[in-house]
Design a protein around this motif. Structure first.
Motif: not given
Length: 313
Positions: A26, A59, A67, A104
């Motif tokens: 991540g 990821g 994100s 993540s």
């Protein structure tokens, strides 16, 4: 917890003075940049020796703004500035490293990603939150326990100056505060960021909470926990952000308040991570981490019930 072959190898690696090879899962959080800098650059005054990040799996979550807007940028920086190998999947990453930093920022991803790490028998640190639901958290712990794979999860707040300076064995209660922005895709909304002050509360009081109530408004939350031995601990989570602090109550009307300067960055956490990978002994017991998740789960149910107290389940 039984030792795995990978953990025995890490012990040998540490004995020989070689750096533990770390892999990141991540690249959608600033932690991956800061952690890599602190592990990989010995010229930094805050360098943490004993481990080196060597590879990563990108990821990312397309439905979380923080994100998708950062995952490619941070992956590119890790690749070009720090010469990390970007791997196409988690099993490939695990074959190249000794241990995993599961970074993540989406707690919903942690269970499926942790399953692959556990299958590869790699010890791992899982950045906050352990998961987005209590059920996912318990499943991660169950799978790791049955496979003999050591892991731990923690906020950096547990090892910062406030937590270490304010922890007293005779504490009769505590009030803590900190930032608590929410994220709509996380069922336990406190797990997104308010886990920082909640982790601080548990560092100060330990396990044993049995009931939680929560008053929620647009700008803040007040979460109150009642411990089995009669102690009371409360958390104020402020939005969009806010300073972190604590008051600890002690016998004979003593109350100790933290100083806002008691901050130490990520160094204490990273040192604990290296020690964990060297020894296989987690600095935070899984049972405590799971109770923190149960605390947030009870707080979520209390919010949904209009503030009614809810017992941990």
């Amino acid at each position: 917890m039984k030792k795995t072959a990978s953990l025995l190898f890490l012990g040998c690696t540490a004995a020989m003075g070689a750096d533990i090879r770390l892999g990141i899962i991540g690249t959608d959080t600033s932690h991956v940049i800061v952690f890599t800098q602190m592990f990989n650059d010995p010229s930094r005054p805050d360098h943490v020796p004993g481990a080196r990040v060597v590879a990563a799996f990108k990821g990312g979550s397309p439905d979380i703004d923080s994100s998708w807007s950062r995952v490619d940028k941070y992956a590119e920086e890790l690749k070009t500035k720090w010469n990390l190998e970007m791997e196409p999947d988690i099993p490939t990453l695990c074959r190249r490293v000794d241990a995993i930093l599961l970074e993540s920022n989406d707690g919903r991803k942690h269970l499926p990603q942790a399953k692959l790490v556990i299958a590869a028998h790699k010890p791992m640190f899982i950045d906050k939150p352990l998961a987005s639901t209590l059920e996912d958290a318990r499943e991660i712990a169950r799978l790791a326990r049955e496979a003999g794979v050591p892991f731990f999860s923690s906020s950096s707040a547990r090892f910062a100056g406030i937590a270490t300076a304010m922890k007293f064995p005779d504490a009769t209660g505590a009030m803590v505060w900190g930032p608590g922005p929410l994220e709509p895709h996380h069922y336990m909304d406190l797990s997104w960021y308010a886990i920082h002050p909640i982790e601080l509360l548990y560092t100060l009081l330990g396990r044993g909470c049995e009931e939680v109530s929560r008053a929620a408004t647009e700008g803040s939350d007040e979460i109150v926990g009642r411990w089995k031995d009669g102690r009371i601990g409360s958390v104020r989570a402020n939005r969009p952000h806010g300073a972190q602090g604590a008051v600890v109550f002690r016998p004979h009307d003593k109350a100790v308040q933290s100083d806002s300067s008691m901050q130490e960055g990520y160094g204490p956490l990273l040192k604990e991570i290296v020690s964990f990978f060297q020894t296989g002994v987690p600095p935070v017991a899984p049972e405590e981490t799971l109770e923190i998740m149960a605390f947030m789960d009870a707080a979520q149910r209390s919010k949904e019930a209009g503030g009614k107290p809810m017992r941990l389940r």
